[in-house]
Write an enzyme that holds these catalytic residues in place. Structure first.
Site, short mmCIF file in Angstrom:
data_model
loop_
_atom_site.label_atom_id
_atom_site.label_comp_id
_atom_site.label_asym_id
_atom_site.label_seq_id
_atom_site.Cartn_x
_atom_site.Cartn_y
_atom_site.Cartn_z
CG HIS A 204 -19.23 9.31 -7.59
ND1 HIS A 204 -19.25 8.83 -5.60
CD2 HIS A 204 -18.54 10.32 -7.71
CE1 HIS A 204 -19.13 10.26 -6.02
NE2 HIS A 204 -18.38 10.93 -6.91
CG HIS B 179 -5.11 2.72 -4.08
ND1 HIS B 179 -3.42 3.29 -4.49
CD2 HIS B 179 -5.67 2.59 -2.92
CE1 HIS B 179 -3.92 4.10 -3.29
NE2 HIS B 179 -4.70 4.01 -2.33
CG HIS C 291 7.98 -4.00 1.78
ND1 HIS C 291 9.50 -3.72 1.70
CD2 HIS C 291 8.17 -4.25 2.70
CE1 HIS C 291 10.45 -4.08 2.17
NE2 HIS C 291 9.49 -4.93 3.59
CG ASN D 18 -1.65 4.56 -0.24
OD1 ASN D 18 -1.62 5.05 -1.16
ND2 ASN D 18 -2.61 4.75 0.11
CB CYS E 24 -6.07 6.50 -3.74
SG CYS E 24 -5.56 6.79 -2.12
CG HIS F 59 0.27 -9.34 -15.62
ND1 HIS F 59 1.07 -10.34 -14.79
CD2 HIS F 59 0.41 -9.57 -16.47
CE1 HIS F 59 1.63 -11.02 -15.77
NE2 HIS F 59 1.64 -10.36 -16.72
#
Length: 536
Positions: free
Chosen positions: A337, A436, A465, A469, A255, A432
């Site tokens: 990573h 994820h 909502h 995802n 993702c 802002h």
């Protein structure tokens, strides 16, 4: 217990596991239970790894080295030129002045040409599927039952997950996943890929008023669906893009791959030979159909409950003339990573279950390893974005801890509190935040550990909502929400934070070049904006 171990229990949670009826031994025929102890998301505000702080300052120095390198040349050029010589007509002739001026111009030219080209985000598009693909949580369970692919225990488990997921009743899934036929096929995967990718790209090309042949760099990331020819080749073929387009297809990167794709596109634009600049398109998506799990392994059923249809397409440019029409400028990009650690590597793992059904297994360790990756990433990012005052306070407390021999072991009571390391307030660095939207639980833990306000995570929670995802494209639906609400103003800084398998945590920081205007018909939130935010 030593002075540093008093808070260790706060990182642990316990769970009683029913192991069933004992088959043999002195307890044969009786129910047996075990207590499982595992870690929660670590407290990010109470610890910091110094090596990641050093790495952040290494990035900062690399960004400033071009300007610093010009200082010696200026010193050499003007160090021997005194005030008297400048104004003394007898010793300062026209040729000398022209020579010094030439050195100044040459130095400025070297700095201008050697610094990296700025990367502009001209615009982006997020695909919104048709209304006939909407599904509520209740219909999700009902259609899953009618498909005959799940037993009652699996349906009950998915129902419980959905109730606490933070997902609403208007997310999108392909119709094929609820059919009685096998859906995880190349045919269905390609059909979904064509719908979401071409839908997002058509909208992007229309918004930006460019031709597909104007694109010089194409980067596509899709973690679990990687056909041959690749998805990037499918795009080149569909839009008949030019023959020398630099195309890349990133797979298996989870993702957070959307920011990895941005990093690759940035590097290609900054290293490109075109003197006039070039355009790059980054496509981020995931295929629900091809990765739909139909077995009974609960860790593999979790992705069914969260992942939904979605795709984003972003247009980048390194042409200085695009400054006037660009929305954002890329300020920083930091990648972390943790794949060297075995638990991190296997925390999200694609494999077959006991019945040899392919699925994506989510480990119980994912919260902890995700927290460690997040801590490393934001610690590296800090020196690049935090105000100087926050950094000074941090280093004063850090130096004090070292002088007294380490804060938590220097004594008890008030002394331990005085020596506690100061953690900078990251809310001062950004206006802002686009995190994820993996799940409601992840967002809640993140808010608690980073000390964020509800408004800081509004875009993430509302995206979860409304759209679920959508994997690597989620952060762009969140930015689209901020734009639709007209919250983005010129000069605002936006932090996009994504994490995924590997385990990886990546950050991208953008600066708004103009105020977000009234949303157009292409914004995915346009039809429902009046209902948000909702109370979750």
């Amino acid at each position: 217990m030593d002075g540093g171990g008093g808070g260790e229990h706060t990182l642990l949670s316990t769970e009683i596991v029913n192991r069933g009826v004992e088959a043999s031994g002195p307890d044969a025929g009786s129910q047996t239970f075990s207590v499982r102890v595992r870690r929660r998301l670590p407290d990010l505000l109470q610890s910091v790894n110094l090596k990641y702080v050093k790495l952040g300052y290494h990035y900062l120095i690399n960004h400033a080295i071009y300007l610093l390198a010009t200082m010696p040349l200026l010193a050499i050029a003007f160090g021997s030129l005194t005030r008297e010589e400048i104004w003394d007509d007898a010793s300062c002739d026209l040729a000398s002045l022209l020579g010094y001026f030439a050195v100044l111009v040459f130095t400025a030219f070297v700095y201008y040409m050697s610094r990296p080209r700025p990367i502009y985000l001209i615009d982006f598009a997020c695909y919104r599927p048709s209304d006939d693909l909407k599904i509520s949580k209740e219909d999700f369970i009902e259609q899953a039952r009618k498909s005959g692919k799940f037993d009652e225990d699996s349906l009950e488990f998915q129902s419980r997950i959905l109730k606490s997921s933070g997902i609403g009743d208007e997310t999108y899934i392909p119709k094929a996943v609820m059919s009685q036929e096998k859906c995880a096929t190349m045919k269905e995967g390609r059909a979904e890929a064509s719908a979401v990718i071409f839908g997002a790209l058509d909208e992007l090309f229309d918004k930006c008023r460019i031709r597909p042949k104007d694109v010089g760099v194409l980067v596509v990331n899709c973690s679990l669906f990687n056909p041959t020819p690749s998805l990037s080749a499918m795009i080149v073929n569909h839009y008949k893009m030019r023959g020398n387009v630099l195309s890349f297809n990133l797979g298996g990167m989870g993702c957070s791959a959307g920011i990895i794709a941005l990093d690759l596109a940035r590097d290609m634009l900054q290293a490109g030979p075109s003197a006039s600049g070039d355009l790059a398109v980054v496509v981020s998506t995931e295929m629900v159909t091809f990765n739909w799990y139909q077995g009974r392994n609960r860790s593999m059923l979790i992705p069914n409950c969260f992942f939904r249809m979605g795709c984003s397409a972003v247009l980048l440019s390194n042409r200085r003339r695009d400054f006037r029409r660009a929305k954002y400028r890329l300020e920083h990009l930091v990648r972390t990573h943790k794949g060297a650690d075995d638990r991190s590597f296997r925390s999200i793992y694609q494999e077959e279950d006991e019945e040899r059904i392919k699925g994506l297994a989510i480990s119980r360790d994912v919260m902890e390893v995700g927290g460690q990756a997040l801590k490393a990433n934001i610690t590296t990012l800090g020196p690049l974005v935090l105000p100087l005052s926050e950094q000074l306070i941090f280093f004063v407390t850090l130096a004090w801890r070292h002088l007294v021999g380490g804060g938590v072991q220097a004594g008890a009571g008030s002394m331990k509190k005085k020596l506690q390391l100061y953690i900078p307030d990251y809310k001062l660095a950004f206006e802002h935040l686009c995190v994820h939207a993996a799940s409601k639980g992840v967002l809640d833990e993140l808010q608690k550990n980073l000390g964020l306000r509800d408004s800081d995570l509004e875009a993430s929670r509302m995206t979860l909502h409304r759209f679920g995802n959508t994997s690597s494209s989620t952060i762009w639906y969140e930015l689209a929400y901020l734009e639709a609400k007209e919250l983005v103003r010129r000069g605002d800084r936006i932090w996009q934070l994504a994490f995924g398998s590997g385990f990886k945590c990546n950050s991208a920081v953008w600066r708004a070049l103009r105020r977000a205007s009234t949303p157009t018909r292409s914004n995915p939130w346009l039809d429902c904006l009046h209902r948000y935010p909702v109370q979750l």
